[in-house]
Design a protein around this motif. Structure first.
Motif, PDB file in Angstrom:
ATOM      1  N   LYS A 141       0.860  -1.177   0.000  1.00  0.00           N
ATOM      2  CA  LYS A 141       0.000   0.000   0.000  1.00  0.00           C
ATOM      3  C   LYS A 141       0.895   1.224   0.000  1.00  0.00           C
ATOM      4  O   LYS A 141       1.759   1.368   0.861  1.00  0.00           O
ATOM      5  N   CYS A 142       0.678   2.101  -0.978  1.00  0.00           N
ATOM      6  CA  CYS A 142       1.474   3.321  -1.096  1.00  0.00           C
ATOM      7  C   CYS A 142       0.537   4.523  -1.152  1.00  0.00           C
ATOM      8  O   CYS A 142      -0.467   4.502  -1.874  1.00  0.00           O
ATOM      9  N   SER A 143       0.866   5.565  -0.404  1.00  0.00           N
ATOM     10  CA  SER A 143       0.074   6.789  -0.438  1.00  0.00           C
ATOM     11  C   SER A 143       0.433   7.601  -1.678  1.00  0.00           C
ATOM     12  O   SER A 143       1.278   7.197  -2.495  1.00  0.00           O
ATOM     13  N   ALA A 144      -0.170   8.763  -1.801  1.00  0.00           N
ATOM     14  CA  ALA A 144       0.192   9.679  -2.872  1.00  0.00           C
ATOM     15  C   ALA A 144       1.612  10.196  -2.657  1.00  0.00           C
ATOM     16  O   ALA A 144       2.121  10.214  -1.533  1.00  0.00           O
ATOM     17  N   SER A 145       2.257  10.602  -3.735  1.00  0.00           N
ATOM     18  CA  SER A 145       3.624  11.107  -3.653  1.00  0.00           C
ATOM     19  C   SER A 145       3.653  12.480  -2.993  1.00  0.00           C
ATOM     20  O   SER A 145       2.686  13.252  -3.053  1.00  0.00           O
ATOM     21  N   ASN A 146       4.759  12.776  -2.345  1.00  0.00           N
ATOM     22  CA  ASN A 146       4.925  14.099  -1.742  1.00  0.00           C
ATOM     23  C   ASN A 146       5.573  15.079  -2.714  1.00  0.00           C
ATOM     24  O   ASN A 146       6.029  16.161  -2.303  1.00  0.00           O
ATOM     25  N   GLY A 147       5.676  14.706  -3.978  1.00  0.00           N
ATOM     26  CA  GLY A 147       6.261  15.583  -4.980  1.00  0.00           C
ATOM     27  C   GLY A 147       7.746  15.372  -5.181  1.00  0.00           C
ATOM     28  O   GLY A 147       8.395  16.134  -5.895  1.00  0.00           O
ATOM     29  N   GLY A 148       8.295  14.328  -4.537  1.00  0.00           N
ATOM     30  CA  GLY A 148       9.705  14.039  -4.721  1.00  0.00           C
ATOM     31  C   GLY A 148      10.632  14.923  -3.934  1.00  0.00           C
ATOM     32  O   GLY A 148      11.765  15.178  -4.373  1.00  0.00           O
ATOM     33  N   ALA A 214       6.328   8.196  -2.117  1.00  0.00           N
ATOM     34  CA  ALA A 214       5.051   8.231  -1.396  1.00  0.00           C
ATOM     35  C   ALA A 214       5.270   8.682   0.044  1.00  0.00           C
ATOM     36  O   ALA A 214       6.285   8.369   0.665  1.00  0.00           O
ATOM     37  N   VAL A 215       4.315   9.425   0.574  1.00  0.00           N
ATOM     38  CA  VAL A 215       4.403   9.914   1.953  1.00  0.00           C
ATOM     39  C   VAL A 215       4.351   8.763   2.947  1.00  0.00           C
ATOM     40  O   VAL A 215       4.929   8.831   4.028  1.00  0.00           O
ATOM     41  N   ALA A 216       3.693   7.682   2.582  1.00  0.00           N
ATOM     42  CA  ALA A 216       3.608   6.498   3.447  1.00  0.00           C
ATOM     43  C   ALA A 216       3.607   5.251   2.576  1.00  0.00           C
ATOM     44  O   ALA A 216       3.062   5.257   1.467  1.00  0.00           O
ATOM     45  N   ALA A 222       5.859 -12.531   2.866  1.00  0.00           N
ATOM     46  CA  ALA A 222       5.300 -13.707   3.541  1.00  0.00           C
ATOM     47  C   ALA A 222       5.820 -13.865   4.966  1.00  0.00           C
ATOM     48  O   ALA A 222       5.102 -14.355   5.838  1.00  0.00           O
ATOM     49  N   LYS A 223       7.074 -13.432   5.222  1.00  0.00           N
ATOM     50  CA  LYS A 223       7.651 -13.654   6.545  1.00  0.00           C
ATOM     51  C   LYS A 223       8.116 -12.381   7.255  1.00  0.00           C
ATOM     52  O   LYS A 223       8.719 -12.461   8.330  1.00  0.00           O
ATOM     53  N   CYS A 224       7.841 -11.210   6.684  1.00  0.00           N
ATOM     54  CA  CYS A 224       8.211  -9.960   7.358  1.00  0.00           C
ATOM     55  C   CYS A 224       7.471  -8.803   6.709  1.00  0.00           C
ATOM     56  O   CYS A 224       6.851  -8.955   5.652  1.00  0.00           O
ATOM     57  N   TYR A 225       7.542  -7.636   7.338  1.00  0.00           N
ATOM     58  CA  TYR A 225       6.970  -6.442   6.732  1.00  0.00           C
ATOM     59  C   TYR A 225       7.791  -5.216   7.115  1.00  0.00           C
ATOM     60  O   TYR A 225       8.516  -5.205   8.108  1.00  0.00           O
ATOM     61  N   VAL A 226       7.669  -4.187   6.277  1.00  0.00           N
ATOM     62  CA  VAL A 226       8.323  -2.895   6.509  1.00  0.00           C
ATOM     63  C   VAL A 226       7.281  -1.810   6.238  1.00  0.00           C
ATOM     64  O   VAL A 226       6.629  -1.822   5.187  1.00  0.00           O
ATOM     65  N   ARG A 227       7.162  -0.860   7.178  1.00  0.00           N
ATOM     66  CA  ARG A 227       6.167   0.207   7.053  1.00  0.00           C
ATOM     67  C   ARG A 227       6.825   1.548   7.395  1.00  0.00           C
ATOM     68  O   ARG A 227       7.629   1.624   8.323  1.00  0.00           O
ATOM     69  N   TYR A 228       6.466   2.582   6.664  1.00  0.00           N
ATOM     70  CA  TYR A 228       6.977   3.921   6.997  1.00  0.00           C
ATOM     71  C   TYR A 228       5.906   4.958   6.700  1.00  0.00           C
ATOM     72  O   TYR A 228       4.969   4.711   5.936  1.00  0.00           O
ATOM     73  N   TRP A 229       6.065   6.136   7.293  1.00  0.00           N
ATOM     74  CA  TRP A 229       5.148   7.236   7.047  1.00  0.00           C
ATOM     75  C   TRP A 229       5.796   8.539   7.505  1.00  0.00           C
ATOM     76  O   TRP A 229       6.702   8.540   8.340  1.00  0.00           O
ATOM     77  N   GLU A 230       5.311   9.631   6.944  1.00  0.00           N
ATOM     78  CA  GLU A 230       5.750  10.952   7.382  1.00  0.00           C
ATOM     79  C   GLU A 230       4.963  11.333   8.627  1.00  0.00           C
ATOM     80  O   GLU A 230       3.751  11.085   8.699  1.00  0.00           O
ATOM     81  N   SER A 231       5.620  11.919   9.612  1.00  0.00           N
ATOM     82  CA  SER A 231       4.967  12.277  10.870  1.00  0.00           C
ATOM     83  C   SER A 231       3.705  13.094  10.596  1.00  0.00           C
ATOM     84  O   SER A 231       3.720  14.038   9.799  1.00  0.00           O
TER      85      SER A 231
END
Length: 277
Positions: A141-148, A214-216, A222-231
């Motif tokens: 899942k990817c959010s909208a871009s922050n404009g790079g 993407a902002v987030a 299958a065996k792990c995940y990575v998640r990030y987001w802008e505060s």
């Protein structure tokens, strides 16, 4: 209205308040992310259904004591993994929710997997998935871009490098931040540190590739995940710190105590009136 009837109403309110606050307190951990069901089916009341019911019961029971466990019962094998920052009581709530949702989403299927925000649950009639590295993509899942914005991308990449590094692999769960970028990553507990490192490195590279600026972004393998987001991206409801979780627990305790105390007082007053009358 008699004093006893009033006490019963107070007790009903007490039960409702506890249930409502419990839902609010653990609600985010139970948010649905993805699920998958195998194509093979088993008939109702079959031996495999008995094995599966016993397996899910064992997993649910274990989740009140540990954030990860795997079991085999007859021909059914399964595991669960709760997010590393959850308390065991919230882990148990999440696994119970996962079991209930799988029963609705994948009825009478030989294998199924479900990822909620706070926990992952999987079972199968083969069991060869336990202890084996698998970096295949299950959900993104990817959010909208922050404009790079170059500064955002640099900090995002620094944070992802930390999540995909040796410290995260050794711990199995890691929270990280770089400036205004936050994130966390986790492996299933059946992987070795080396396998976890390989999975997280793949996940970090994949979320950068798939989500760009993407902002987030979320990548679940299958065996792990990575998640990030802008505060601030998820707003104030995105999560609570451990101190805020403790504040919710204290609020529940106070309200429960007040309502229970009032109900007891009404009952005692009623008994006193009867004895005086």
């Amino acid at each position: 209205m008699s004093a006893i009837a009033a006490a019963i109403k107070f007790y009903t309110l007490f039960l409702f308040t506890v249930a409502l606050l419990r839902i609010i307190h653990g609600g985010r951990a139970n948010i649905f992310i993805y699920a998958g069901c195998s194509l093979d089916k088993f008939p109702p009341n079959s031996p495999y259904q008995s094995d599966l019911n016993a397996l899910l019961s064992a997993l649910s029971s274990s989740s009140s004591r540990s954030l990860y466990s795997s079991f085999s019962t007859g021909n059914a094998t399964g595991l669960y993994q709760c997010r590393g920052d959850l308390k065991t009581r919230d882990c148990a709530d999440c696994v119970a929710a996962a079991v209930s949702q799988l029963d609705l989403l994948c009825p009478y299927t030989g294998g199924a997997a479900l990822q909620l925000d706070g926990c992952f649950l999987r079972y199968d009639d083969g069991g060869d998935f336990v202890g084996k590295l698998d970096t295949s993509l299950r959900y993104k899942k990817c959010s909208a871009s922050n404009g790079g914005d170059a500064e955002f991308v640099r900090r995002r990449d620094d944070m992802l490098a930390d999540l995909g590094g040796a410290a995260a692999a050794a711990a199995g769960f890691r929270v990280s931040s770089a400036g205004a970028v936050e994130g966390y990553a986790q492996c299933l507990g059946d992987l070795t540190a080396a396998e976890c490192g390989e999975c997280l490195a793949e996940g970090a590279a994949m979320v950068k590739s798939l989500c760009g600026a993407a902002v987030a972004g979320d990548v679940f393998l299958a065996k792990c995940y990575v998640r990030y987001w802008e505060s601030g991206y998820y707003g104030s409801s995105s999560g609570r710190s451990s101190s805020e979780e403790d504040d919710v627990g204290k609020t529940v305790a106070i309200i429960v105590g007040v309502i229970a105390g009032l109900a007891l007082l009404i009952v005692l007053l009623s008994l006193c009136r009867k004895s005086l009358g």
